[in-house]
Motif scaffolding. Structure first.
Motif, PDB file in Angstrom:
ATOM      1  N   LYS A 276       0.811  -1.217   0.000  1.00 22.02           N
ATOM      2  CA  LYS A 276       0.000   0.000   0.000  1.00 22.02           C
ATOM      3  C   LYS A 276       0.852   1.279   0.000  1.00 22.02           C
ATOM      4  N   ILE A 277       2.173   1.135   0.076  1.00 23.07           N
ATOM      5  CA  ILE A 277       3.012   2.332   0.155  1.00 23.07           C
ATOM      6  C   ILE A 277       3.000   3.089  -1.167  1.00 23.07           C
ATOM      7  N   ASN A 278       3.157   4.386  -1.081  1.00 28.34           N
ATOM      8  CA  ASN A 278       3.283   5.194  -2.292  1.00 28.34           C
ATOM      9  C   ASN A 278       4.682   5.010  -2.873  1.00 28.34           C
ATOM     10  N   LEU A 279       4.729   4.716  -4.152  1.00 27.02           N
ATOM     11  CA  LEU A 279       6.018   4.445  -4.793  1.00 27.02           C
ATOM     12  C   LEU A 279       6.167   5.332  -6.019  1.00 27.02           C
ATOM     13  N   ASP A 280       7.134   6.194  -5.992  1.00 21.01           N
ATOM     14  CA  ASP A 280       7.397   7.079  -7.128  1.00 21.01           C
ATOM     15  C   ASP A 280       8.792   6.771  -7.667  1.00 21.01           C
ATOM     16  N   THR A 281       8.847   6.174  -8.861  1.00 24.50           N
ATOM     17  CA  THR A 281      10.141   5.793  -9.443  1.00 24.50           C
ATOM     18  C   THR A 281      10.614   6.775 -10.505  1.00 24.50           C
ATOM     19  N   SER A 282       9.824   7.760 -10.798  1.00 23.54           N
ATOM     20  CA  SER A 282      10.176   8.671 -11.889  1.00 23.54           C
ATOM     21  C   SER A 282      11.495   9.389 -11.608  1.00 23.54           C
ATOM     22  N   LEU A 283      12.344   9.429 -12.614  1.00 22.31           N
ATOM     23  CA  LEU A 283      13.653  10.101 -12.609  1.00 22.31           C
ATOM     24  C   LEU A 283      14.642   9.515 -11.596  1.00 22.31           C
ATOM     25  N   ARG A 284      14.303   8.417 -10.976  1.00 19.82           N
ATOM     26  CA  ARG A 284      15.186   7.834  -9.961  1.00 19.82           C
ATOM     27  C   ARG A 284      15.966   6.639 -10.494  1.00 19.82           C
ATOM     28  N   TYR A 285      15.657   6.221 -11.749  1.00 20.03           N
ATOM     29  CA  TYR A 285      16.325   5.042 -12.280  1.00 20.03           C
ATOM     30  C   TYR A 285      17.210   5.379 -13.481  1.00 20.03           C
ATOM     31  N   ILE A 286      17.881   6.530 -13.391  1.00 21.12           N
ATOM     32  CA  ILE A 286      18.941   6.785 -14.362  1.00 21.12           C
ATOM     33  C   ILE A 286      20.110   5.873 -13.999  1.00 21.12           C
ATOM     34  N   GLU A 287      21.028   5.645 -14.931  1.00 21.00           N
ATOM     35  CA  GLU A 287      22.065   4.626 -14.733  1.00 21.00           C
ATOM     36  C   GLU A 287      22.882   4.840 -13.452  1.00 21.00           C
ATOM     37  N   LYS A 288      23.200   6.086 -13.142  1.00 15.32           N
ATOM     38  CA  LYS A 288      24.080   6.341 -12.000  1.00 15.32           C
ATOM     39  C   LYS A 288      23.430   6.003 -10.663  1.00 15.32           C
ATOM     40  N   SER A 289      22.099   6.120 -10.589  1.00 21.50           N
ATOM     41  CA  SER A 289      21.431   5.917  -9.303  1.00 21.50           C
ATOM     42  C   SER A 289      20.516   4.697  -9.266  1.00 21.50           C
ATOM     43  N   ALA A 290      20.442   3.934 -10.370  1.00 20.43           N
ATOM     44  CA  ALA A 290      19.476   2.836 -10.456  1.00 20.43           C
ATOM     45  C   ALA A 290      19.700   1.778  -9.385  1.00 20.43           C
ATOM     46  N   ALA A 291      20.953   1.381  -9.140  1.00 18.04           N
ATOM     47  CA  ALA A 291      21.233   0.325  -8.163  1.00 18.04           C
ATOM     48  C   ALA A 291      20.804   0.752  -6.763  1.00 18.04           C
ATOM     49  N   ASP A 292      21.111   1.997  -6.375  1.00 16.56           N
ATOM     50  CA  ASP A 292      20.712   2.492  -5.055  1.00 16.56           C
ATOM     51  C   ASP A 292      19.195   2.592  -4.943  1.00 16.56           C
ATOM     52  N   SER A 293      18.548   3.092  -5.986  1.00 22.36           N
ATOM     53  CA  SER A 293      17.086   3.223  -5.972  1.00 22.36           C
ATOM     54  C   SER A 293      16.424   1.852  -5.868  1.00 22.36           C
ATOM     55  N   PHE A 294      16.976   0.863  -6.568  1.00 18.42           N
ATOM     56  CA  PHE A 294      16.432  -0.491  -6.525  1.00 18.42           C
ATOM     57  C   PHE A 294      16.456  -1.024  -5.093  1.00 18.42           C
ATOM     58  N   GLU A 295      17.604  -0.903  -4.436  1.00 16.22           N
ATOM     59  CA  GLU A 295      17.725  -1.429  -3.073  1.00 16.22           C
ATOM     60  C   GLU A 295      16.776  -0.696  -2.128  1.00 16.22           C
ATOM     61  N   GLU A 296      16.718   0.604  -2.228  1.00  7.62           N
ATOM     62  CA  GLU A 296      15.848   1.388  -1.351  1.00  7.62           C
ATOM     63  C   GLU A 296      14.385   1.001  -1.534  1.00  7.62           C
ATOM     64  N   ASP A 297      13.943   0.873  -2.788  1.00  8.34           N
ATOM     65  CA  ASP A 297      12.534   0.585  -3.065  1.00  8.34           C
ATOM     66  C   ASP A 297      12.152  -0.838  -2.678  1.00  8.34           C
ATOM     67  N   ILE A 298      13.010  -1.805  -2.993  1.00  2.00           N
ATOM     68  CA  ILE A 298      12.693  -3.206  -2.675  1.00  2.00           C
ATOM     69  C   ILE A 298      12.571  -3.393  -1.163  1.00  2.00           C
ATOM     70  N   ILE A 299      13.474  -2.811  -0.401  1.00  4.16           N
ATOM     71  CA  ILE A 299      13.424  -2.942   1.066  1.00  4.16           C
ATOM     72  C   ILE A 299      12.176  -2.255   1.612  1.00  4.16           C
ATOM     73  N   LYS A 300      11.842  -1.099   1.066  1.00  5.61           N
ATOM     74  CA  LYS A 300      10.660  -0.375   1.518  1.00  5.61           C
ATOM     75  C   LYS A 300       9.397  -1.205   1.268  1.00  5.61           C
ATOM     76  N   ILE A 301       9.305  -1.803   0.083  1.00  4.50           N
ATOM     77  CA  ILE A 301       8.136  -2.627  -0.259  1.00  4.50           C
ATOM     78  C   ILE A 301       8.097  -3.875   0.615  1.00  4.50           C
ATOM     79  N   HIS A 302       9.243  -4.501   0.795  1.00  3.26           N
ATOM     80  CA  HIS A 302       9.328  -5.753   1.559  1.00  3.26           C
ATOM     81  C   HIS A 302       8.880  -5.549   3.007  1.00  3.26           C
TER      82      HIS A 302
END
Length: 685
Positions: A276-302
């Protein structure tokens, strides 16, 4: 000898009788506790009529689906139906009182099954009694659209309320059991109903996931990989666990860059666990920050839901693997490296969140230590497992069960033959049995003995080369060295095969893993005999070290086939361009005058008859030469070159009429000429 035979036969009859007596068959009637009053008057009449041939056991509960309601009951087969259709358990019978059948009516069977204990009712057979007088045609149409449905035996209310034909029920069962081809499944199996032999493998993979371990599963085309994926998904769903399936063959996946695919997985994960969390991925998955954004979002969802591990399934993994990828950035660039560095790095820090399963035909994604100049993040971190072949017991279970339902009684020896001939490859075995089903005419049940099997196997091989080609296409596409090895082994050139095997053990590892060959202390052998026959036929003119007799036979055979095909080409081309009368004139004008007089009694078709043409090979060559304008678009080579080839074939190509030997240089040249002309002629005839 006669006495021994009589004794053996008597012993066999005694065992059969003991087996029959050991089975407890139901007698027709109605169970004393059957609640008949819950049914309508028409339904009660039908139940009474059925009780003369079946044992009516349980009255069931009313099933409600949206605005519709259905009564159901259970019946147990008597000896006649049990033996004829291999039915031992109870059958669910559903009443549909509506005059218009809707496919969702069949959901009533699933609802009924939920209220029954496991294994009580037959899973493969159901009875539907409908007020729709067109029910049989509608069920037939439905099964064509969805072949994985169980056998539905349909009746109308009118048919069963006044049973004037005492064989109505028996004949209806015959029609819907014996006409149904339960072997002919070309698509992956999406339900457990016809899924055989891989339950242990499915459970092993699920248990590996529960233990936070990854899986790599690879196999030939049509080896059952996708059916296994579906079974894993069903198993996880039934136990309340989550999974995400990613079809790497889809352009919507392989067209994504590595960072975009990470974002897509995050969004899929968010959806599948219903966070149910709000998830905004826009502009956060450019190549330089994609790995960090992935980890942050997956943990938040989990952490937003009940914490449990999710299985990420990557099907057709070779489509996003270097060297084999469908899009350039996966095939030639570093996307694979960055993507798996991200997933593996996250997993090492958070092994409880997800595991991944890689599925495909090509295991290079986990086999190679280095890919596109980088260390492979997946190397030595995922076990490379191949889809196992069926053994005799699994073949027996599948073939015997499906066969008996449709009236095919297989001799015990056939299960071993199927296993040997098709190497335990379930798809090929099913297709071979499908041919047996189609070839068996007349009354059923019918015995499938060795003679019937050998006859239908030959027909299957003759007409199913596209299946065999599909099975080994992975070698042609990605493992040409292994394909060459398979060719040498098929041709009996074991020395060359062993040279390859000694130089690189990876070659044999793939062939054994795919289940194509087997290895023991005695050497190597084909695991799928039909693939050996296919390879021999496909490459019959590539064998080396032939005897003189074999060389003469090959050249003579190919020349004779070529000559017949030239007759077809000449006949069709001249007739199409000039019409039959003018074509005959053109043909005769190409032949020396002395020969024309001998051909006056022949018409155009007779002169170019495939098997009885009076023309010589050189005369065919002269027709092509004189009318080259009619043939140059077919052969697409220089005219003089074509004439040279035909002259050489005429000179060397009839060794049986001259010398009994052929020089090696001449033989090699003949092969080149035949290899040039044969594909051209096959395309045009």
């Amino acid at each position: 000898m006669y006495l021994k035979s009589m004794v053996a036969r008597a012993v066999g009859h005694k065992k059969q009788l003991e087996t029959l007596m050991a089975k407890k068959y139901a007698r027709p009637g109605i169970h004393p506790k059957f609640y008949l009053e819950k049914f309508s008057e028409n339904e009660r009449t039908i139940i009474h009529n059925l009780s003369s041939d079946w044992y009516i056991t349980s009255s069931g509960n009313k099933i409600r689906l949206a605005a519709s309601a259905y009564n159901y009951f259970l019946i147990k087969p008597t000896m006649l139906f049990s033996e004829m259709f291999n039915i031992e358990r109870e059958i669910i019978c559903v009443f549909s009182p509506y005059s218009n059948f809707e496919p969702r009516t069949l959901d009533a069977f699933s609802e009924a099954e939920k209220s029954l204990s496991d294994l009580r009712a037959e899973s493969i057979c159901k009875i539907l009694i409908s007020n729709d007088n067109d029910i049989e045609a509608k069920i037939d149409h439905l099964l064509k659209v969805d072949p994985e449905q169980p056998i539905i035996v349909p009746f109308t209310f009118d048919e069963l309320m006044t049973v004037s034909d005492q064989y109505l029920i028996q004949n209806r069962f015959r029609k819907h059991f014996y006409s149904r081809n339960l072997f002919d499944f070309l698509s992956p199996l999406k339900s457990d109903l016809y899924f055989f032999g891989r339950s242990q493998l499915v459970q092993e993979i699920v248990n590996r996931h529960k233990s936070s371990e990854h899986t790599g599963l690879f196999g030939l085309r049509k080896s059952g990989k996708t059916s296994i994926i579906y079974a894993i998904e069903r198993t996880l769903s039934n136990s309340g666990q989550n999974y995400i399936s990613i079809d790497c063959e889809s352009p919507s996946i392989h067209k994504l860059r590595w960072n975009e695919l990470l974002e897509k997985i995050v969004l899929l994960y968010h959806k599948v666990i219903q966070s149910k969390i709000n998830l905004d991925t826009s502009l956060r998955y450019i190549e330089k920050s994609a790995a960090d954004s992935f980890e942050e979002d997956i943990i938040k969802i989990h952490t937003s839901k009940k914490k449990q591990s999710t299985l990420f399934i990557f099907d057709e993994i070779e489509r996003i693997t270097p060297g084999t990828g469908s899009s350039k950035h996966w095939r030639d660039s570093d996307d694979f490296i960055y993507f798996w560095q991200t997933l593996r790095g996250f997993y090492q820090r958070n092994p409880e969140v997800f595991t991944y399963m890689l599925v495909g035909t090509n295991p290079s994604s986990v086999e190679h230590a280095v890919l596109v100049g980088h260390d492979n993040p997946l190397f030595a971190s995922i076990p490379c497992q191949y889809v196992p072949s069926f053994g005799v017991d699994q073949v027996r279970e599948m073939v015997n069960k499906l066969g008996k339902y449709i009236g095919l009684d297989f001799d015990e020896i056939i299960f071993s033959k199927l296993t040997d001939d098709f190497g335990g490859h379930p798809f090929l075995i099913r297709q071979a049995c499908s041919v047996i089903h189609k070839e068996c005419k007349g009354e059923r049940p019918i015995k499938v003995d060795k003679a019937l099997y050998e006859k239908t196997k030959k027909k299957f091989i003759e007409n199913s080369t596209h299946y065999l080609d599909m099975v080994i296409q992975v070698l042609k596409d990605w493992y040409p060295d292994e394909y060459e090895m398979l060719k040498y082994l098929a041709q009996g050139d074991t020395n060359t095969f062993l040279e390859f095997a000694t130089d690189n053990s990876e070659f044999t590892k793939h062939l054994i893993g795919y289940g194509l060959i087997q290895h023991s202390a005695n050497g190597y052998a084909f695991n799928i005999e039909t693939v050996k026959e296919y390879m021999c036929n496909e490459h019959k003119y590539e064998r080396i070290n032939l005897t003189e007799v074999e060389k003469v036979e090959e050249v003579s055979r190919r020349r004779n086939i070529l000559e017949k095909n030239l007759r077809k080409i000449i006949k069709n081309s001249l007739k199409m361009k000039f019409g039959q009368k003018k074509a005959l004139e053109k043909l005769l004008a190409s032949i020396p005058e002395k020969r024309r007089t001998t051909l006056n009694s022949f018409n155009f078709d007779d002169i170019l008859a495939i098997d009885s043409s009076p023309l010589f090979f050189l005369e065919l060559k002269n027709i092509i030469k004189r009318e080259w304008d009619s043939f140059q678009h077919i052969f697409e080579i220089d005219k003089e070159k074509m004439m040279l080839i035909l002259d050489e074939i005429n000179k060397v190509g009839r060794p049986e009429a001259h010398a009994k030997t052929i020089e090696k240089s001449d033989f090699d040249q003949m092969r080149l000429y035949f290899n040039k002309l044969e594909p051209i002629l096959e395309e045009w005839i």
